[in-house]
Write an enzyme that holds these catalytic residues in place. Structure first.
Site: not given
Ligand code: NAD
Length: 506
Positions: A157, A181, A184, A234, A289, A390
């Protein structure tokens, strides 16, 4: 008329085969404006059938797209870049409305994404293989980089435009087709990008956008026709996506979470380091991130640094991201804001010194918004939860270290390895730090060292599962496979059968 704008209400469509289509299921997720707390529209949760339709559209489009000359693909991307620029304002407003970050930051993140499109527009050059004449007598050798097929991207997000743009422009420039994708929680900008890509001349089915949660992600990463998966999010989900997609035979890059440290040495310029750390810790409410979430103050500078950060952070203007003069907006959801507050409670309970407390912060007239004020902890120990986890909010923790050695040790013991920075006037100290630190992206007097599009972006350790980083040449290698052709023309040099391992140089 745009497919989606800040006035759009109701349930968003998917984008499959070059047009908007309704999802087949009835499940939806709320998209909220974090500054008001109001539900503004809904995201449909795609099911297996929807994902299959998107992958089929992409597979069909691949047949023609892979044979489209790279120069022509690049021209579509150039037009796409122009359209992104022409709609800069609309994108910034959509990002701020659904994510909460301030408009200038939203526009900055779009710019960093546009730079990846610029990079990908040079793809005729990037796809050039290697050639060697006379690797044997009358034998030449050359290599080609060929596309993989249907690639999938799953994004978080916190950068609703920039992170998708890390992926699909490079993938499609290389001749692949794509199913995106997005999160959401803020998917509207992705739909608008797909619409503009079509307007730029991208053939139907080359870029598809689906919305959803675990059900949609599982269908994508298990789909037999998806060849490669790029994930950013994450760490627990990154690990899950990496393992599941790999088990299903796909090439995977899965970027995870972070705990980024800034080391401040005693010889650093105090004011410069303070300003840099504040921007990197509290910008985008810490939801980056590459945010600095831990400061390691080395030696005598500690007390002065903490006072200086506290004094400036306490004055940070916090409010709705579309309001002039504001530097920090709300968090993405109420649940996330409450989780961040609970981390602050835990920090206090575990004995960290709370120097600045943002828990009670409210914006008058926006009491339903998901706000929290800048928060600062001092004297944090490595065994405390506020250091280990985090938090992904505007909570900065300060640890004290005796020496640069101790600081390097601390960072190298941390399971994350996304970004880090050092503030010093000593070239020798900086050089040691860049050499010994086990982190993928390092800043020297640069707080958020996000590599430009023509370098690659990626962390180490639990911040990335897979071998190749995103964009830059590693992105090109991720979205292509290499073929090496060895050629002999035998008219003037007939050769007989050979039963030994070929040694062409003979
Ligand atoms: P998230 O892991 O909750 O979601 C990321 C994606 O995974 C979304 O599209 C979501 O719909 C999907 N998802 C969520 N739960 C899932 C599940 N159980 N099974 C399959 N797919 C699932 O992350 P977020 O809260 O949207 O974003 C924040 C996180 O992203 C932080 O941890 C941040 O550090 C990380 N991030 C990392 C980078 C990087 O380059 N390393 C860049 C941006 C964000």
């Amino acid at each position: 008329m745009s497919i989606v704008d800040t006035n759009t209400t109701g349930t968003l469509p998917l984008w499959i085969g070059g047009k908007a289509v309704a999802a087949s299921g009835t499940r939806t997720g709320d998209i909220t404006n974090p500054a008001t707390g109001a539900v503004i529209r809904k995201a449909p949760m795609a099911n297996k059938a929807d994902i299959d339709a998107a992958v089929r559209a992409a597979a069909q489009a691949f047949e023609q797209w892979r044979d489209t000359p790279p120069l022509r693909r690049a021209r579509v991307l150039t037009r796409f870049r122009e359209l992104l620029e022409a709609n800069r304002d609309q994108f910034a407003r959509l990002i701020t409305q659904e994510h909460g970050k301030i408009l200038a930051d939203a526009a900055g993140s779009l710019q960093r994404g546009i730079e990846v499109v610029e990079f990908a527009s040079g793809v005729p050059h990037l796809l050039k293989g290697e050639h060697a004449e006379d690797v044997g007598r009358a034998v030449d050798c050359h290599s080609m980089l060929q596309p993989l097929g249907v690639c999938a991207g799953i994004t978080p997000f916190n950068f609703p435009v920039m992170v998708p743009l890390w992926m699909f422009p490079v993938a499609i420039a290389c001749g692949n087709t794509f199913v995106l994708k997005p999160s959401e929680k803020d998917p509207s900008a992705s739909l608008r990008m797909a619409e503009l890509a079509t307007e730029a001349g991208l053939p139907d089915g080359v870029l598809n956008v689906v919305h959803g949660d675990k059900e949609a992600v599982d269908a994508l990463i298990e789909h037999p026709d998806v060849r490669a998966v790029s994930f950013v999010g994450s760490t627990p989900i990154a690990r899950y996506v990496y393992e599941t997609a790999s088990r299903n035979g796909k090439r995977v890059q899965a970027l995870g979470g972070a705990k980024n440290h800034a080391v401040v040495l005693p010889d650093a310029d105090l004011e410069f380091a303070t300003d840099a750390v504040i921007g990197a810790a509290y910008g985008s409410a810490g939801e980056r991130c590459m945010a600095i979430s831990a400061v390691v103050a080395v030696g005598a500078i500690g007390d002065k640094l903490v006072d200086s950060i506290r004094d400036k952070a306490a004055k940070l203007p916090v409010g709705p991201g579309d309001q002039g003069g504001v530097e920090m907006g709300p968090l993405i959801t109420r649940a996330h804001r409450d989780k961040v507050k609970a981390y602050v409670d835990t920090g206090v309970a575990e004995g960290a010194t709370l120097v600045l407390d943002g828990r009670a912060f409210e914006v008058s007239g926006r009491e339903q918004g998901f706000f929290i004020g800048p928060t600062l902890f001092d004297k944090v120990r490595p065994d405390m939860t506020v250091y280990k986890d985090e938090i992904f909010g505007p909570v900065l923790v300060v640890l004290r270290a005796e020496s640069l050695d101790d600081a390097i040790d601390l960072i190298n013991r941390n399971p994350y390895g996304n970004g880090t920075a050092i503030f010093t006037r000593s070239g020798g100290a900086a050089r040691r730090f860049q050499n010994e630190i086990e982190v993928g992206m390092v800043g020297i007097n640069v707080p958020i060292p996000v590599p430009m599009a023509f370098f690659s972006f990626g962390g180490w350790k639990n911040s990335l599962f897979g071998d190749l980083h995103v964009h830059g040449m590693e992105g090109v290698y991720f979205y292509t496979r290499t073929k090496v052709i060895t050629t002999r023309w035998t008219e003037d040099r007939p050769v007989g059968s050979s039963f030994v391992m070929p040694t062409l140089g003979r």
